[in-house]
Scaffold this motif. Structure first.
Motif, short mmCIF file in Angstrom:
data_model
loop_
_atom_site.label_atom_id
_atom_site.label_comp_id
_atom_site.label_asym_id
_atom_site.label_seq_id
_atom_site.Cartn_x
_atom_site.Cartn_y
_atom_site.Cartn_z
N SER A 2 1.96 6.08 1.59
CA SER A 2 2.52 4.79 1.23
C SER A 2 3.35 4.87 -0.05
N ILE A 3 4.33 3.99 -0.14
CA ILE A 3 5.02 3.75 -1.41
C ILE A 3 4.19 2.70 -2.14
N GLU A 203 3.90 -7.34 10.38
CA GLU A 203 4.76 -6.35 9.74
C GLU A 203 4.51 -6.35 8.23
N ASP A 222 0.31 0.17 12.00
CA ASP A 222 0.98 1.37 11.50
C ASP A 222 2.25 0.99 10.74
N ASN A 223 2.37 1.53 9.54
CA ASN A 223 3.55 1.33 8.68
C ASN A 223 3.74 -0.12 8.23
N ILE A 225 3.51 -3.35 5.72
CA ILE A 225 3.59 -3.56 4.27
C ILE A 225 2.39 -4.40 3.88
N GLU A 249 -4.28 2.77 2.42
CA GLU A 249 -3.07 3.32 1.81
C GLU A 249 -2.33 4.27 2.75
N LYS A 251 -2.15 4.38 5.89
CA LYS A 251 -1.66 3.77 7.12
C LYS A 251 -0.46 2.85 6.89
N SER A 252 -0.33 2.36 5.68
CA SER A 252 0.74 1.40 5.36
C SER A 252 1.99 2.12 4.88
N SER A 253 3.13 1.41 4.95
CA SER A 253 4.38 1.99 4.43
C SER A 253 4.56 1.65 2.95
N TYR A 254 4.16 0.43 2.57
CA TYR A 254 4.18 -0.02 1.18
C TYR A 254 2.84 -0.70 0.92
#
Length: 284
Positions: A2-3, A203, A222-223, A225, A249, A251-254
């Motif tokens: 994640s970011i 999302e 998945d991904n 935010i 953490e 699994k998320s993109s942000y």
């Protein structure tokens, strides 16, 4: 991986503009002034107060704390609050809530000058938030979420956003701010059916339920935010959010951390509101 959306970076990006606005007011002989009204000395109030005073100081905003004894009666409290409210040198008022149970908070909502109501306590500002009025002061925490999304260039137009929590402090006003930016918003709460499935379809998932680590890995798509507004203590007494950060953490993109996420931005939003209030009260 994640970011991690770090609040201090967002606050830092806001600081330069706020200082420019402060200096422009100072040149006109106007020093923005925040009044913090605290009844008693709750540890969480004191912690936020320290952070707020520090942020005001870094920008130049004057900050005065009015500490009122916890056993104050309603009549005296309203009298003292009224004096603060009518003081022309004070541009913004932050009242720490909840108040002790013997005090009626509702009466103060009607007393506060909406132009000084920098954390959206007044029904006037609440109505403006829900109507999309640009002149409103939204609550600082929901607006901090928007500041974070903007800083990380996350376009939420048309995105499926799930807000966990329906309080007037975070969940409801935040949903209105998201709708204003053209998100497709679902508000979830304790009575929501198939909560895990609804959250997994988001999302953008925003946790503001006030329950430690309630958002598990299974509730996150998945991904997605993930923004964590919660402030809690875990079973070991450590500060944590509503999200099980360690497991979510990856699994998320942000994702925002707790501490160091949304909470780090709220005092900057508060400063922004005080400066705006000073401008409006001086017809600038």
């Amino acid at each position: 991986m994640s970011i991690v959306m770090r609040g201090l970076e967002v606050a830092g990006s806001m600081k330069e503009k706020l200082q420019e606005e402060f200096l422009a007011l100072k040149e006109r002989g106007i020093i923005p002034h925040l009044a913090i009204v605290r009844v008693g000395a709750r540890p969480d109030d004191l912690a936020y107060e320290r952070g707020a005073k520090k942020r005001m100081n870094t920008i130049g905003i004057k900050c005065t704390v009015f500490e009122i004894p916890e056993d104050v009666d309603q009549e005296l409290f309203e009298l003292q609050f009224g004096k603060i409210n009518s003081n022309p040198e004070i541009h913004g008022i932050l009242l720490f809530r909840p108040l002790p149970k013997h005090l009626n908070e509702e009466s103060l909502k009607g007393l506060i000058n909406p132009l000084k109501d920098v954390d959206s306590m007044s029904p006037v500002n609440a109505a403006k938030v829900f109507s999309g009025d640009e002149t409103c002061f939204a609550p600082c925490t929901p607006e901090s979420v928007i500041e974070i999304l903007d800083y990380y260039n996350i376009d939420i137009t048309g995105k499926k956003v799930v807000v966990l929590g329906r309080s007037m402090v975070v969940g409801k006003p935040l949903s209105m701010l998201l709708l204003k930016k053209n998100a497709t918003v679902t508000i979830c709460h304790t009575k929501t059916k198939n909560l895990e499935k609804v959250c997994r379809e988001a999302e953008i998932l925003i946790a503001a339920a006030g329950k430690a680590k309630m958002v598990t890995q299974e509730m996150v798509g998945d991904n997605a935010i993930v923004i964590d507004v919660g402030i809690n203590l875990d079973e070991e007494g450590n500060l944590c959010g509503d999200v099980d950060y360690k497991n979510v953490e990856g699994k998320s993109s942000y994702i925002t951390p707790v501490p160091g996420g949304v909470g780090s931005v709220t005092s900057s939003v508060l400063a922004k509101h005080v400066i705006t209030a000073a401008k409006r009260l001086n017809c600038i």
